[in-house]
Design an enzyme around this catalytic site. Structure first.
Site, short mmCIF file in Angstrom:
data_model
loop_
_atom_site.label_atom_id
_atom_site.label_comp_id
_atom_site.label_asym_id
_atom_site.label_seq_id
_atom_site.Cartn_x
_atom_site.Cartn_y
_atom_site.Cartn_z
CD GLU A 103 -11.71 43.59 -14.23
OE1 GLU A 103 -12.61 43.91 -15.01
OE2 GLU A 103 -11.89 42.92 -13.19
CD GLU A 123 -11.78 38.27 -14.38
OE1 GLU A 123 -11.49 39.32 -13.80
OE2 GLU A 123 -11.20 37.89 -15.45
#
Length: 245
Positions: free
Chosen positions: A109, A129
């Site tokens: 990210e 995740e």
């Protein structure tokens, strides 16, 4: 300058910020986030192209899981990592990510927050995740569709699939795969430094604007540049060089 988890070096053409927790695969912890905010404050006041890299052959293996395990709903609502990465993306000058090894979870990210991503063949990038009971919530759900399209983003985020460098290039997550991404990032930064900084900043603002703001914003930005002494100087030099040929 070293700021805890970031090793920051200022050069004429760029600032190099190296994530420097190699013993933890440069896992992004609260100290890293604090250091990123401090660096952003500096670059907002004194704009320069930023290169993000990682120490030890790894960009960032993800967020610090030990800290994430202790976070609760109030922490999620604060957008701890998302806020820092958004600030990185909003910097006035370009941000270049030099990626090698793992760029996973929060590391991916942070890479997505860059304007330009160059990768080594060793790159492994993605968002695992959901395997840890959480989602990618620091930019992937909106930046990845912008970068690679909804279909690619859905495929990657809903399967937690990890890409190698060649597939990341094919899908548009990175724009170049080279043996030495840091050297490539420096060459890009030096190329940018030879251009007009005001024109680069205007272009970045226009790129970040929503589609509904175009073409209005392009005309507004160009109107300022058309009146700049630097535009006059550069165009005059171009015409004089052409006349001498």
């Amino acid at each position: 300058m070293t700021t805890g988890t970031l090793r920051v070096e200022r050069h004429d053409a760029y600032v190099l910020a190296t994530l420097d927790r190699p013993e933890r695969r440069n896992a992004i912890d609260q100290a890293t986030i604090d250091d990123l905010h401090a660096l952003c404050a500096e670059l907002e006041a004194t704009p320069a192209t930023l290169i993000l890299a990682g120490a030890g052959g790894v960009f960032a293996g993800g967020a610090d899981i030990a800290q994430l395990r202790e976070r609760r709903a109030t922490d999620a609502l604060r957008g701890i990592n998302a806020t820092a990465f958004a600030r990185v993306h909003a910097l006035p000058m370009p941000v270049i990510a030099a990626l090698e090894g793992f760029a996973l979870g929060g590391g991916a990210e942070l890479a997505f927050a860059a304007d330009i991503r160059v990768a080594a063949p060793t790159l492994r990038i993605g968002n695992p995740e959901p395997g840890l009971g959480i989602m990618a919530a620091a930019g992937a759900t909106w930046r990845l569709p912008e970068i690679a399209g909804y279909g690619v983003a859905a495929d990657l985020l809903l399967t937690a699939r990890i890409l190698d460098a060649d597939e990341a290039l094919r899908l548009g997550l990175v724009s170049r795969v080279v043996d030495d991404p840091l050297a490539e990032a420096i060459a890009i930064a030096e190329q940018i430094a030879a251009l007009d900084a005001a024109a680069i900043q205007a272009t970045k603002r226009a790129l970040a604007a929503p589609r509904a703001d175009h073409p209005r914003i392009d005309g507004e930005e160009q109107s300022v540049l058309f009146e700049s002494p630097e535009k006059e100087r550069r165009m005059t030099e171009f015409l004089e060089r052409r006349a001498r040929r």
